[in-house]
Design an enzyme around this catalytic site. Sequence first.
Site, short mmCIF file in Angstrom:
data_model
loop_
_atom_site.label_atom_id
_atom_site.label_comp_id
_atom_site.label_asym_id
_atom_site.label_seq_id
_atom_site.Cartn_x
_atom_site.Cartn_y
_atom_site.Cartn_z
N GLU A 1 -15.67 -4.98 27.37
CA GLU A 1 -15.00 -5.67 28.46
C GLU A 1 -15.34 -7.16 28.47
O GLU A 1 -14.47 -8.02 28.68
CB GLU A 1 -15.39 -5.04 29.81
CG GLU A 1 -15.02 -3.58 29.93
CD GLU A 1 -16.12 -2.63 29.48
OE1 GLU A 1 -16.21 -1.53 30.04
OE2 GLU A 1 -16.90 -3.00 28.56
N THR B 1 -25.14 23.40 -5.08
CA THR B 1 -25.52 22.01 -4.80
C THR B 1 -26.49 21.45 -5.82
O THR B 1 -26.71 20.24 -5.87
CB THR B 1 -26.16 21.91 -3.40
OG1 THR B 1 -27.34 22.74 -3.36
CG2 THR B 1 -25.20 22.37 -2.32
N SER C 1 -28.77 17.64 -9.93
CA SER C 1 -27.66 17.58 -8.98
C SER C 1 -26.89 16.27 -9.05
O SER C 1 -25.90 16.11 -8.33
CB SER C 1 -28.18 17.78 -7.55
OG SER C 1 -29.07 16.72 -7.20
N TRP D 1 -24.51 13.76 -11.09
CA TRP D 1 -23.80 13.82 -9.81
C TRP D 1 -22.78 14.95 -9.88
O TRP D 1 -22.05 15.04 -10.87
CB TRP D 1 -23.12 12.50 -9.49
CG TRP D 1 -24.05 11.36 -9.38
CD1 TRP D 1 -24.32 10.40 -10.31
CD2 TRP D 1 -24.85 11.04 -8.24
NE1 TRP D 1 -25.22 9.50 -9.81
CE2 TRP D 1 -25.56 9.86 -8.54
CE3 TRP D 1 -25.04 11.58 -6.97
CZ2 TRP D 1 -26.45 9.24 -7.65
CZ3 TRP D 1 -25.91 10.98 -6.09
CH2 TRP D 1 -26.60 9.84 -6.43
N ASP E 1 -36.34 13.85 -5.58
CA ASP E 1 -35.39 12.80 -5.95
C ASP E 1 -35.86 11.38 -5.69
O ASP E 1 -35.24 10.43 -6.17
CB ASP E 1 -34.07 13.02 -5.21
CG ASP E 1 -33.42 14.36 -5.52
OD1 ASP E 1 -33.66 14.88 -6.63
OD2 ASP E 1 -32.68 14.87 -4.67
N ARG F 1 -25.18 1.79 1.09
CA ARG F 1 -24.97 0.80 0.04
C ARG F 1 -23.50 0.63 -0.34
O ARG F 1 -23.11 -0.43 -0.81
CB ARG F 1 -25.75 1.20 -1.22
CG ARG F 1 -27.23 1.35 -1.02
CD ARG F 1 -27.95 1.70 -2.32
NE ARG F 1 -27.53 2.97 -2.89
CZ ARG F 1 -27.99 4.16 -2.49
NH1 ARG F 1 -28.88 4.23 -1.52
NH2 ARG F 1 -27.56 5.27 -3.08
N SER G 1 -43.82 18.66 7.00
CA SER G 1 -44.81 19.44 7.73
C SER G 1 -46.24 19.11 7.34
O SER G 1 -47.11 18.94 8.20
CB SER G 1 -44.56 20.94 7.53
OG SER G 1 -43.32 21.32 8.07
#
Length: 373
Positions: free
Chosen positions: A55, A167, A174, A176, A206, A213, A228
């Site tokens: 506003e 996956t 993985s 790509w 990884d 990016r 954990s």
Amino acid sequence: MTISAPHPIDQALGLAAQALFLSSPNPRVGCVITAPDGRLLGEGFTQQAGGPHAEVMALRAAQAAGNDVRGATAYVTLEPCAHQGRTGPCCDALIAAGIGKVVASLEDPNPLVAGQGFARLRAAGVEVEVGPGAEAARELNIGFFSRMVRSTPWVRLKVAASLDGTTALHNGASQWITSPAARADGHAWRARSCAVLTGIGTVLQDDPVLNVREVATLRQPHLVVVDSRLQTPPNASLFIAGRACTIYAAGTMDTEFSARKAALEARGATVVHLPGAEGKVDLPAMLRDLAARGVNELHVEAGHRLHGALVRERLVDELLLYLAPRLLGPGRGMADMGPLEALAQGLPLQFQGVERVGPDLRVLARVAGRDAF
């Protein structure tokens, strides 16, 4: 053929979308001010936290153009705020400017507003209409509504997989599975989130950066790690100067734990001890804590174990799936949910959209009933 002009609330919704990567933790709001004859006087959208709201941006634009807004109509996608935060109340700014009518999509769910902005406008003689564009405005701010109403973020779980749901291969490979186009699209979903969540397994496997990016953005989402036993290496790539990082741990707070905690805090991380069952992080408590820290949308990019834990505990609101046109056979799945005894135990989903992104498919699927708040 006559083409009618877009409704001002649709223009305001388009402006609100421009705040998608910008305004968090504030809602994405757009505002259009028109004269009684329909002329555009000013428009704007909410800026970065601490900056002017939609506003005020629209009022400033009108003033800069030399337009008088007295008696004009302000179309805004959310109720003008009525409280003093990092900026002043927008309802007061509209009243002071002489706005004659406010058309708003939705009441603000923030308890500090919750109808008070409308009440103050009406008390000042401003006509108020509520409702146009409500569904689109709420969808644009689903995370903000979740945080205000449920006190938890909207949890979106992102997965890149083959068409048969793999996956990663058994050896962890993985990169790509999906295309560069799908990865760029995934970065846009990262950019709109307040925080990106991953697990220690992904960090150790990884060493990801998990920043935005592939699309332009003025802000990087907060990074969250579920760890954990506090195994995150202090030299991990995720530690980017200036980016907030919160690590949730559950281990015994002994001397070794304290030393690891101190090393991570020296890298700028905030370590939160939230022990749950079996030495794991209390995930529901973590979500409540993230909401208290201003997280509206939580974007999850983790491994199948953490994905499975979130699904099993019914903490996921939406799945963002990128499916590549290839079969990879047995490997790691989307979420380690454990074996079910009956089909009825499965997680019911509703498809929100299916689109081609490069050679891949993007599937957005919402957990049935999760948006009923």
